[in-house]
Enzyme design. Structure first.
Site, short mmCIF file in Angstrom:
data_model
loop_
_atom_site.label_atom_id
_atom_site.label_comp_id
_atom_site.label_asym_id
_atom_site.label_seq_id
_atom_site.Cartn_x
_atom_site.Cartn_y
_atom_site.Cartn_z
N SER A 146 4.22 -4.51 -7.10
CA SER A 146 5.09 -3.58 -6.40
C SER A 146 5.92 -4.34 -5.39
O SER A 146 5.51 -5.39 -4.89
CB SER A 146 4.26 -2.52 -5.67
OG SER A 146 5.07 -1.75 -4.80
N TYR A 159 -2.35 0.24 0.01
CA TYR A 159 -1.61 0.02 -1.24
C TYR A 159 -0.89 -1.34 -1.21
O TYR A 159 -0.96 -2.13 -2.16
CB TYR A 159 -0.62 1.15 -1.46
CG TYR A 159 0.18 1.07 -2.74
CD1 TYR A 159 -0.38 1.45 -3.96
CD2 TYR A 159 1.49 0.60 -2.73
CE1 TYR A 159 0.36 1.38 -5.13
CE2 TYR A 159 2.23 0.53 -3.90
CZ TYR A 159 1.66 0.93 -5.09
OH TYR A 159 2.38 0.84 -6.26
#
Length: 239
Positions: A146, A159
């Site tokens: 990501s 995250y």
């Protein structure tokens, strides 16, 4: 699109029931993959994507698994190998997240997000790599990282930490496995038009971004699942 690009390959995809996973499964089927094993925690989503993939001529394997658990990750890999005899391309793509300020971040949220977004990637990557080394065919292992791996994001510390770990894991694996003819890489998407994004921000806001554009990124739009599928296909190919 090259209908023979992945001819005869056995492909394993987690998070295969929606979003990037669905688009990637369809892309590999269109490009000649022989067998595609889809892993997801939602059986209904697996059924829907499996029907689409089968319609493109690939053999499909559906594996329902809870990837926050190490034993479930291992079982998913073993089921695919037991059925097909090998895995040529493994794509760890399943993701989980919550939105919580750091000072209020619950221990259970931290543990689950790291379990799904990092530990599962390690377990699947290691078990697949061991099988690839044993059969001496080599292969490709790919991860969904990501843009959050590159810097901090308020209310997503768990995250971001997991995805930064995924990038470093991929780099270390690539160095250790290259002499076994195994390539390891990852893609790092930004904000994208997926079901998980809808779940996070709500249908109304997502529809607004789809209609009016997404000004935070230079292209002015959310990432599309097909963008990510194309990147995975390239990284898994002989190109």
């Amino acid at each position: 699109m090259d209908a023979e690009r992945h001819a005869g390959k056995v492909v394993f995809i987690t998070g295969g029931g929606s979003g990037f996973g669905r688009a990637t499964a369809l892309r590999f089927a269109q490009e000649g993959a022989e067998r595609i094993y889809l892993v997801d925690r939602a059986p209904d989503r697996l059924d829907a994507v499996a029907a689409e993939v089968e319609g493109l001529g690939a053999h499909i394997g559906k594996i329902t698994a809870e990837l926050s658990e190490i034993a479930e990750c291992e079982r998913a890999v073993n089921e695919a190998i037991a059925d097909a005899g090998r895995i040529d391309v493994a794509i760890s793509n399943a993701a989980a997240w919550t939105q919580e300020p750091f000072l209020e971040l619950k221990d259970e949220s931290w543990l689950r997000i790291l379990a799904v977004n990092l530990t599962a990637y390690f377990v699947i990557g290691q078990r697949v790599a061991r099988a690839m080394v044993a059969n001496e065919r080599g292969g490709v292992i790919l991860f969904t990282a990501s843009i959050s791996s590159l810097g901090g994001s308020p209310e997503f510390s768990h995250y971001g930490a997991a995805k930064a770990g995924v990038v470093n894991l991929a780099e270390s694996m690539a160095l250790e496995l290259v002499n076994h003819k195994i390539r390891v890489n990852c893609i790092s998407p930004g904000p994208s038009d997926t079901q998980q994004s809808v779940d996070l921000v709500g249908q109304e806001l997502m529809d607004t971004w789809r209609k009016d554009g997404f000004p935070v990124v230079p292209m002015g739009r959310l990432g599309a699942p097909d963008d990510m599928a194309a990147a995975f296909s390239y990284l898994a190919s002989d190109d």
